[in-house]
Design a protein around this motif. Structure first.
Motif, PDB file in Angstrom:
ATOM      1  N   ILE A   6     -34.191  -0.913 -30.943  1.00  0.00           N
ATOM      2  CA  ILE A   6     -32.804  -0.437 -30.621  1.00  0.00           C
ATOM      3  C   ILE A   6     -31.937  -1.515 -30.889  1.00  0.00           C
ATOM      4  O   ILE A   6     -31.923  -2.586 -30.154  1.00  0.00           O
ATOM      5  N   ALA A  10     -37.758   0.366 -27.486  1.00  0.00           N
ATOM      6  CA  ALA A  10     -37.725   1.529 -26.728  1.00  0.00           C
ATOM      7  C   ALA A  10     -38.618   1.619 -25.948  1.00  0.00           C
ATOM      8  O   ALA A  10     -39.761   1.419 -25.837  1.00  0.00           O
ATOM      9  N   ALA A  57     -33.256   6.854 -31.354  1.00  0.00           N
ATOM     10  CA  ALA A  57     -32.660   5.948 -30.948  1.00  0.00           C
ATOM     11  C   ALA A  57     -32.441   4.715 -31.757  1.00  0.00           C
ATOM     12  O   ALA A  57     -31.102   4.357 -32.137  1.00  0.00           O
TER      13      ALA A  57
END
Length: 662
Positions: free
Chosen positions: A164, A277, A99
């Motif tokens: 992220i 995350a 991600a």
């Protein structure tokens, strides 16, 4: 009459030693001068009071390295625009890593991922933009973020495998670095160490600005979180070898910044712009260290030790200034402005600032890449020839977005003050880049006639470096009264009327006293009662030191330097009210009089009262020492920083009326 001086007179041989030491001092041979002064004090410790200013200056210049300055190469070079992202990753975070990479890949040129303890490379890392390292190598923890730093020339980003990033993360961070002209490291997470410091993860020891919380403005910090920070490798020298232990990259990176005096900023950002995350918090270095777990990631005690052993920690937000000075550097060498311009250049350079100079008579040609925080224009009076191109230079600098601080020769005279106000208003009308006016005192800055431009008026201390005075003489070793420069005495515009009333009043009270004036320029002798002597270049300080009093009858000049120089020689000063000059620089260590009769009365008293004279001489010496440029150069820097701050505050959005004249 016996001398009342507190210091016994030095022997002739000692005076020769003092002259020799001062000659070395003036030649800039400061280590040799210090040795000479130390030899004098070894046999004549009573002379410490007399010599201490020069000794202080010599020590300071030896320490700073005279005529050297911190080389601000980062201001002078074109910075590479190459961008690289370094990241370290652990196997437990494979989903988070994917991600994180997905959030960075569209905005990054190159990404390096150091895999700590991985058995195979994930397929999503097989991308032309991605470099992988660490397979089969020892686990080096978060040091892996810096695995490629030795070989990169440009902007280096360090990121974490559990974060992220927003789609404009790199663009916004780069914009902030460029806002600081590359001279900083910036990030989205950081902390300030508190005093007294106890433990790194103690909330009373560290104020943390979180990446996930709203930060309304850029904030200077001691430590940046290396999970979301960036710097330029030509500005901050970072090597992988700097990180001598794993899982404490933030501390090692911060120590590097402290050593190099690089400012660190947590930049403004919105809440939640960077997201953590899910499911990664428990595997973080922070979690193990904060909870003091018995794991390899727990570096709590070592971090405590490094923070304590490297105190004090400083915020390097205030970087050296980049200043352009336009003044008398080659032309008009006779006079105080030429000397002041060179002193300003010398002292700002010695303090580590980046100083460029240009003579007022020369054309203004600047390279396109030139950046200056401020241009200080220091010409002669507006009626002098070197002022002719000042307006043209101001307009050119404004077009380049360079703020200007200009000396317009405030004289404590209504016509000139009104002219100054009108010029400042015209120069700033419709312009986005401000033009500020320089004066030497706060009293001048608060002249009611300048009320309309108060925000544009800045004080800068006068640079005073007195002439040589090899001996501070006592009362009985002096005679006569010095009235200053003969040319000024003959100018009723400067005196505020004819000088005769003042001189006649003194002569009526003291027909026996010698009245002196020195002739620096050609011109008439204003009064027959005055003895006129040439303005001595090398011996002037000693000549002033042989006079019992110094009188300043001038009021409409920008500054009266010789009055301050007289105090340095221990010569008491009587003066007329000069809110833009002597009323602040000499103040009550001299005496301000209001009319010829008061002047004559005070001259008669001091000239004939050795006890009062001695006390005035002592206060004069102490005041003069406090006004020496080597003592006040930090104030000079401070007032210039104020001018820069005011210029930034007064900078306006560009308008279409750029053809306004000033």
């Amino acid at each position: 009459m016996q001398s009342q001086n507190n210091h016994p007179p030095a022997q002739p041989g000692t005076q020769a030693q003092v002259r020799h030491a001062y000659a070395l001092f003036k030649q800039g041979r400061y280590p040799e001068a210090m040795e000479a002064y130390e030899r004098i004090l070894a046999s004549h410790p009573e002379m410490e009071r007399r010599l201490r200013v020069n000794i202080h200056i010599a020590k300071k210049r030896i320490q700073n390295g005279i005529r050297t300055r911190q080389t601000l190469a980062r201001d002078d070079k074109e910075l590479s625009n190459a961008v690289f992202v370094g990241m370290a990753a652990i196997p437990d975070r494979v989903a988070a890593l994917e991600a994180s990479i997905c959030s960075l890949l569209p905005q990054a040129e190159r990404i390096g991922v150091y895999l700590n303890g991985w058995e195979q490379i994930p397929s999503f890392l097989q991308h032309e933009k991605i470099i992988v390292a660490g397979m089969g190598e020892p686990d080096i923890g978060d040091v892996g973020k810096f695995h490629w730093v030795d070989d990169h020339d440009g902007y280096y980003f360090t990121c974490d495998d559990d974060l992220i990033y927003p789609p404009d993360y790199i663009a916004r961070t780069l914009a902030k670095l460029r806002h600081y002209h590359g001279n900083a490291a910036v990030g989205w997470h950081g902390s300030v160490l508190m005093e007294p410091f106890a433990r790194y993860y103690d909330t009373n020891s560290r104020k943390v600005f979180l990446f996930g919380s709203h930060r309304p403005h850029d904030t200077a910090v001691h430590i940046l979180g290396t999970g979301c920070c960036a710097f330029h490798t030509q500005v901050m020298q970072v090597r992988k070898a700097d990180f001598t232990a794993p899982n404490m990259a933030d501390i090692f990176f911060a120590l590097n910044g402290q050593k190099q005096k690089i400012p660190f900023y947590v930049i403004e950002h919105e809440k939640g712009a960077i997201r953590e995350a899910p499911g990664t918090k428990e595997s973080s270095i922070y979690a193990d260290s904060h909870q003091n777990k018995s794991t390899r990631k727990n570096t709590h005690e070592l971090q405590n030790q490094l923070v304590r052993s490297n105190a004090p920690w400083l915020l390097h937000e205030f970087q050296p200034l980049s200043i352009l000075i336009i003044g008398r550097f080659n032309s008009f060498q006779k006079g105080g402005i030429y000397k002041s311009c060179h002193l300003i250049q010398e002292h700002l350079s010695n303090l580590g600032h980046h100083v460029s100079v240009l003579d007022t008579q020369h054309a203004l040609v600047l390279p396109e890449s030139a950046h200056f925080d401020l241009c200080w224009i220091y010409p002669g009076d507006p009626e002098r020839p070197d002022f002719a191109t000042v307006v043209e230079k101001i307009r050119s600098l404004q077009k380049r977005g360079i703020p200007v601080l200009v000396n317009l020769s405030y004289l404590y005279q209504e016509k000139r003050t009104t002219w100054i106000r009108d010029r400042i208003l015209e120069c700033n009308a419709g312009q986005s880049t401000p033009v500020l006016c320089a004066v030497f005192t706060e009293s001048a800055a608060h002249d009611p006639l300048l009320a309309d431009v108060r925000d544009y008026v800045c004080v800068v201390p006068k640079t005073i470096e007195p002439p040589a005075c090899t001996k501070v003489r006592g009362f009985g070793e002096r005679e006569g009264v010095c009235l200053g420069d003969a040319t000024k005495l003959s100018n009723p515009k400067i005196i505020g009327g004819p000088v005769h009333a003042w001189i006649d009043a003194i002569f009526r009270k003291m027909p026996y006293v010698n009245l002196y004036a020195f002739k620096q320029y050609q011109g008439d002798n204003p009064h027959s009662r005055v003895q006129y002597v040439p303005h001595m270049k090398e011996e002037f300080g000693d000549w002033l030191g042989q006079r019992r009093l110094f009188l300043c009858l001038n009021i409409h000049t920008t500054f009266e330097m010789v009055s301050c120089e007289a105090q340095y020689c221990g010569t008491p000063v009587l003066y007329r009210h000069m809110p833009h000059s002597l009323s602040e620089y000499i103040s009550t260590t001299g005496m301000a009089v209001r009319n010829p009769e008061e002047m004559a009365e005070m001259v008669t008293w001091l000239y004939n009262d050795p006890a009062a004279w001695e006390r005035c001489s002592r206060s004069s010496l102490r005041n003069a020492e406090s006004k020496h440029v080597d003592v006040l150069d930090a104030s000079l820097e401070g007032y210039l920083r104020l001018a820069v701050q005011r210029a930034r505050r007064l900078t306006k959005p560009a308008t279409s009326t750029s053809d306004q004249r000033c």
